[in-house]
Structures are given as C-alpha cells and as structure tokens.
Design a protein around this motif. Sequence first.
Motif, PDB file in Angstrom:
ATOM      1  N   TYR A   3     -73.370 -18.135  33.870  1.00  0.00           N
ATOM      2  CA  TYR A   3     -73.881 -18.650  35.143  1.00  0.00           C
ATOM      3  C   TYR A   3     -74.375 -17.534  36.057  1.00  0.00           C
ATOM      4  O   TYR A   3     -75.467 -17.627  36.624  1.00  0.00           O
ATOM      5  CB  TYR A   3     -72.777 -19.474  35.824  1.00  0.00           C
ATOM      6  CG  TYR A   3     -73.181 -20.041  37.153  1.00  0.00           C
ATOM      7  CD1 TYR A   3     -74.089 -21.088  37.228  1.00  0.00           C
ATOM      8  CD2 TYR A   3     -72.646 -19.547  38.332  1.00  0.00           C
ATOM      9  CE1 TYR A   3     -74.464 -21.626  38.447  1.00  0.00           C
ATOM     10  CE2 TYR A   3     -73.004 -20.074  39.549  1.00  0.00           C
ATOM     11  CZ  TYR A   3     -73.913 -21.120  39.610  1.00  0.00           C
ATOM     12  OH  TYR A   3     -74.276 -21.644  40.826  1.00  0.00           O
ATOM     13  N   THR A  46     -76.186 -29.041  27.384  1.00  0.00           N
ATOM     14  CA  THR A  46     -75.121 -28.428  26.578  1.00  0.00           C
ATOM     15  C   THR A  46     -75.338 -26.932  26.378  1.00  0.00           C
ATOM     16  O   THR A  46     -74.392 -26.221  26.068  1.00  0.00           O
ATOM     17  CB  THR A  46     -74.992 -29.103  25.195  1.00  0.00           C
ATOM     18  OG1 THR A  46     -76.209 -28.942  24.477  1.00  0.00           O
ATOM     19  CG2 THR A  46     -74.624 -30.568  25.330  1.00  0.00           C
ATOM     20  N   ALA A  50     -72.022 -24.293  32.687  1.00  0.00           N
ATOM     21  CA  ALA A  50     -71.410 -25.512  33.218  1.00  0.00           C
ATOM     22  C   ALA A  50     -71.828 -25.854  34.655  1.00  0.00           C
ATOM     23  O   ALA A  50     -72.133 -27.011  34.928  1.00  0.00           O
ATOM     24  CB  ALA A  50     -69.893 -25.435  33.099  1.00  0.00           C
ATOM     25  N   ARG A  53     -75.027 -27.847  34.797  1.00  0.00           N
ATOM     26  CA  ARG A  53     -75.085 -29.141  34.101  1.00  0.00           C
ATOM     27  C   ARG A  53     -75.088 -30.313  35.069  1.00  0.00           C
ATOM     28  O   ARG A  53     -75.646 -31.364  34.766  1.00  0.00           O
ATOM     29  CB  ARG A  53     -73.924 -29.276  33.125  1.00  0.00           C
ATOM     30  CG  ARG A  53     -74.043 -28.312  31.975  1.00  0.00           C
ATOM     31  CD  ARG A  53     -72.882 -28.416  31.033  1.00  0.00           C
ATOM     32  NE  ARG A  53     -72.925 -27.264  30.136  1.00  0.00           N
ATOM     33  CZ  ARG A  53     -71.883 -26.786  29.506  1.00  0.00           C
ATOM     34  NH1 ARG A  53     -70.699 -27.353  29.649  1.00  0.00           N
ATOM     35  NH2 ARG A  53     -72.005 -25.737  28.725  1.00  0.00           N
TER      36      ARG A  53
END
Length: 137
Positions: A3, A46, A50, A53
């Motif tokens: 990230y 995917t 995260a 998402r």
Amino acid sequence: MDYDTFVDQVARRTRTGPERAVALAHATLATLADRLTGGDVLDLATQLPAPLRLALRPGPGNEAAERFGAAEFVARVAGRGDLTEPAAREAVRAVLATVREAVSGGEFDDLVTRLPRDYRDLVEPALTPGGTMSRRA
C-alpha cells in the motif's frame, strides 16, 4: 506492491502528498469499478493492497459494467476527487500506471481490452512500465 509503495508512486506521479494521492487513487478506482463488471472488479481487487480494495467494491446488482466513455470517466473522477477535468485526466493516468505496476501484466492487459478505444489516451502512459505524467496535475 504494498500500500505505501502504491501511494508513494501515485504521489510522485501526480506531484502531490500522500493524502491527496490516496484520494486520487480512490476516485479513480471507484470509477473504474463502475465501468467494469463485478467479476473483473474482483479480479483486479485481489491483486491490489487491501486498503484500496474498498474503492473497488462492486455494489449489489453491479455485475454488469456501466457503459460510458473516457470523457465521462474523467468527469466522474473529477467529481469524486474535487478536480478540474484536466487534473482528473492526469490523475487517472497516474493511478492506472501505478495499477499496472501493482498487478500482473495479464490482469492489466485484460482490463485494458475491456475498455473502448477512446480510453487509449488514459491507458497509454500506463502501458510503459514506470510511465510518468507529461504535464502537471
């Protein structure tokens, strides 16, 4: 790609700070989620970190992609990101270039083939690894 690296790459490409880069990434990814089918959105999600998402979460009944061109894509990102349309266009280019680096080449290529030809101006900078923006956002 993790990230922090994703955010740093968007920030570098847009010449903004990390907080603004996150907002630009979310505006672009949420608009991309509108444009793709639910299955394509999940395939892409995917492979992204995260925290990103959430922007790609398809809504209920969103299995079908909305059909809109590149100009509408940019206008939606401009609205979501509180940007002018030229700045939104550059932000989209930066985020898509970073997405390309973050996902497998095949996934990005599949995504690009699902978009109409008028998106070419938005995705071409992303087709060159490490692509940078040509103008200030």
